[in-house]
Design a protein around this motif. Structure first.
Motif, short mmCIF file in Angstrom:
data_model
loop_
_atom_site.label_atom_id
_atom_site.label_comp_id
_atom_site.label_asym_id
_atom_site.label_seq_id
_atom_site.Cartn_x
_atom_site.Cartn_y
_atom_site.Cartn_z
N GLN A 1 -5.21 4.77 -4.83
CA GLN A 1 -4.37 5.78 -4.20
C GLN A 1 -4.67 5.94 -2.71
N ASP A 2 -5.93 5.77 -2.31
CA ASP A 2 -6.29 5.91 -0.90
C ASP A 2 -6.16 4.59 -0.14
N ASP A 3 -5.70 3.54 -0.80
CA ASP A 3 -5.47 2.22 -0.20
C ASP A 3 -6.75 1.54 0.28
N GLN A 4 -7.90 2.06 -0.11
CA GLN A 4 -9.17 1.47 0.34
C GLN A 4 -9.63 0.33 -0.57
N THR A 5 -9.09 0.27 -1.78
CA THR A 5 -9.55 -0.70 -2.76
C THR A 5 -8.38 -1.44 -3.38
N LEU A 6 -8.51 -2.75 -3.48
CA LEU A 6 -7.58 -3.56 -4.26
C LEU A 6 -8.29 -3.87 -5.58
N SER B 1 -3.53 -0.80 -15.28
CA SER B 1 -3.03 0.00 -14.17
C SER B 1 -3.89 1.26 -14.08
N ILE B 2 -4.10 1.74 -12.85
CA ILE B 2 -4.93 2.91 -12.60
C ILE B 2 -4.09 3.95 -11.87
N SER B 3 -4.12 5.19 -12.38
CA SER B 3 -3.30 6.25 -11.79
C SER B 3 -3.98 6.82 -10.55
N SER B 4 -3.28 7.73 -9.87
CA SER B 4 -3.85 8.37 -8.69
C SER B 4 -5.02 9.27 -9.05
N ASN B 5 -5.13 9.64 -10.33
CA ASN B 5 -6.25 10.45 -10.82
C ASN B 5 -7.37 9.58 -11.40
N ASN C 1 8.00 -4.52 -5.52
CA ASN C 1 7.08 -3.39 -5.61
C ASN C 1 7.57 -2.26 -4.72
N TRP C 2 7.42 -1.02 -5.20
CA TRP C 2 7.85 0.18 -4.48
C TRP C 2 6.75 1.22 -4.58
N LYS C 3 6.38 1.78 -3.45
CA LYS C 3 5.43 2.88 -3.45
C LYS C 3 6.06 4.09 -2.76
N THR D 1 0.83 -1.20 0.00
CA THR D 1 0.00 0.00 0.00
C THR D 1 0.87 1.25 0.00
N HIS D 2 0.26 2.38 -0.36
CA HIS D 2 0.98 3.64 -0.38
C HIS D 2 1.41 4.07 1.03
N LYS D 3 0.59 3.69 2.04
CA LYS D 3 0.94 4.02 3.42
C LYS D 3 2.00 3.08 3.98
N GLY D 4 2.18 1.93 3.34
CA GLY D 4 3.16 0.97 3.81
C GLY D 4 2.70 0.17 5.01
N ASP D 5 1.39 -0.01 5.16
CA ASP D 5 0.89 -0.76 6.31
C ASP D 5 0.37 -2.15 5.95
N LYS D 6 0.14 -2.40 4.65
CA LYS D 6 -0.39 -3.69 4.21
C LYS D 6 0.27 -4.09 2.89
N LEU D 7 0.24 -5.39 2.63
CA LEU D 7 0.75 -5.93 1.36
C LEU D 7 -0.25 -6.96 0.86
#
Length: 312
Positions: free
Chosen positions: A120-125, A162-166, A310-312, A79-85
Motif C-alpha cells: 500500500q505504501d509502494d515501498q515493497t514489491l 494478494s495482500i490488502s492495504s491492511n 492494472n488499475w490502482k 504503484t498506488h501513487k502512479g509513479d512506477k510500474l
C-alpha cells in the motif's frame, strides 16, 4: 431619534431573518457533485503486444513506455501513487520503470515470478515464487500460509496471492480432496495474529485464474475459467471486505484482469465480446442507469495472452 432607531433595528431584524437562501450554488460545490457523479478513472497501466502503456486518465491518450515488442512482457502492476510500474520479462524477472519509460531496476535475483504487486505504501514489491512469498523492499508483516484439511502426503500447489492495504492475505491453491477430487481453494486470512483460515471458495471444474485485493475498498476479486490456454475469465466474484457472499459478474463477455471498485461502481478491464476478434480496454460503470457507462478503446491482438491490465 430613539423612535427612528427602534424602527431601524426592527426592520434590520426582519430583513436578516426573512432573507431567502440564494438559489445559486458555487462552482466548487457543482464540481464536487459532478466528480462524484462522473468520477475520473486514472492510473491505469496495460501491456499490449509486449509493450507497456500508461493512462493518467482513462479518456486520455495512452503513453507508450517501452518500444521492444519482440521481448516478452507480462503481469503489469502500477504503484498506488502512479509513479512506477513493474512488469515481468521473459524470465519471469520483475522490471521496474517510471512513467517516462526509464528503467529504474531489473530484479535479476528473482526469476519465475508467478504473481506480484505493490504494498500500500509502494515501498515493497511482493512476489510469489515457487510457492513462497518474496519481498523487494521492507518485509511485510502478513499472516502465514497454511493448508487446513490437506493430507500430509499431498503437496498443494500455491499459485496466486494478494495482500490488502491492511496486510490481510488471500491465496489460492490446488489440491486433491478425497471426497470430490481435484479442487481449487481460495483462502482469506485477516491480519489479526490469529492465523485463522477463512475458506471463501472450493471448486472443481472451473479454475481459479485471478485473485486480487482492490485498492481503497479492500474487496477481493476472484476470477474463474474452465480452460487453461488463455487468461480470459468467464466469471468474476467480488467479495466485500470481511464478507463471505460475493457479487458475481458473469456474461458472454470474457474479462481480463478486472478491477471493480464498489465506491465508484466502475470496473476497469480488457474484455473480448462474444463475436469480437479484438480486446476492448474499458471502464464500465455498473448500477447507475447507464450514466457514464463506457469509456472504450479497442485493440486488435494476435494472441489473447498479449494483453494485461492494472488499475490502482
Amino acid at each position: 431619534m430613539k423612535r427612528r432607531l427602534h424602527i431601524f433595528l426592527v426592520l434590520a431584524f426582519i430583513f436578516v431573518h426573512c432573507k431567502k437562501e440564494s438559489p445559486f450554488v458555487s462552482k466548487d460545490v457543482i464540481d464536487k457533485i459532478e466528480a462524484k457523479k462522473n468520477p475520473t478513472i486514472g492510473n491505469v497501466a496495460f501491456i499490449l503486444e509486449n509493450d507497456v502503456y500508461y493512462l493518467k486518465t482513462f479518456n486520455g491518450i495512452p503513453k507508450q513506455l517501452t518500444f521492444s515488442s519482440t521481448t516478452e512482457k507480462k503481469e503489469i502492476r502500477v504503484t498506488h501513487k502512479g509513479d512506477k510500474l513493474a512488469y515481468l520479462n521473459s524470465s519471469g524477472t520483475p522490471v521496474i520503470i517510471d512513467t517516462l519509460g526509464n528503467t529504474l531496476n531489473t530484479l535479476f535475483q528473482f526469476t519465475n515470478v508467478q504473481s506480484m504487486d505493490w504494498s500500500q505504501d509502494d515501498q515493497t514489491l511482493y512476489m510469489l515464487i515457487d510457492g513462497k512469498i518474496n519481498f523487494f523492499g521492507p518485509a511485510m508483516n502478513i499472516p502465514s500460509i497454511t493448508y487446513s484439511g490437506v493430507p500430509s502426503n499431498m503437496s498443494p500447489d500455491l499459485h496466486l496471492i494478494s495482500i490488502s492495504s491492511n496486510n490481510d492475505l488471500a491465496y489460492s491453491y490446488t489440491s486433491f480432496d478425497p471426497e470430490i477430487g481435484y479442487v481449487y481453494k481460495v483462502v482469506f486470512k485477516k491480519n489479526d495474529n490469529t492465523n485463522k483460515e477463512q475458506e471463501l471458495a472450493k471448486v472443481r471444474g472451473d479454475k481459479v485464474k485471478y485473485l486480487t485485493f482492490v485498492n481503497t475498498t479492500n474487496e477481493l476479486m476472484v476470477g474463474y475459467d474452465y480452460y487453461d490456454h488463455n487468461r480470459e475469465l468467464s466469471k468474476v466474484e467480488v467479495y466485500p471486505y470481511l464478507g463471505i457472499y460475493p457479487s458475481v459478474f458473469e456474461s458472454s463477455e470474457e474479462y481480463v484482469d478486472p478491477i471493480y471498485r464498489s465506491d465508484l461502481q466502475y470496473m476497469v478491464s480488457a474484455y473480448r465480446g462474444a463475436s469480437s476478434e479484438s480486446f476492448i480496454l474499458s471502464a464500465i460503470r455498473f448500477f447507475q442507469n447507464n450514466e457514464g457507462n463506457y469509456y472504450m478503446n479497442k485493440y486488435s491482438v494476435t494472441n489473447s495472452n498479449k494483453i494485461y491490465v492494472n488499475w490502482k
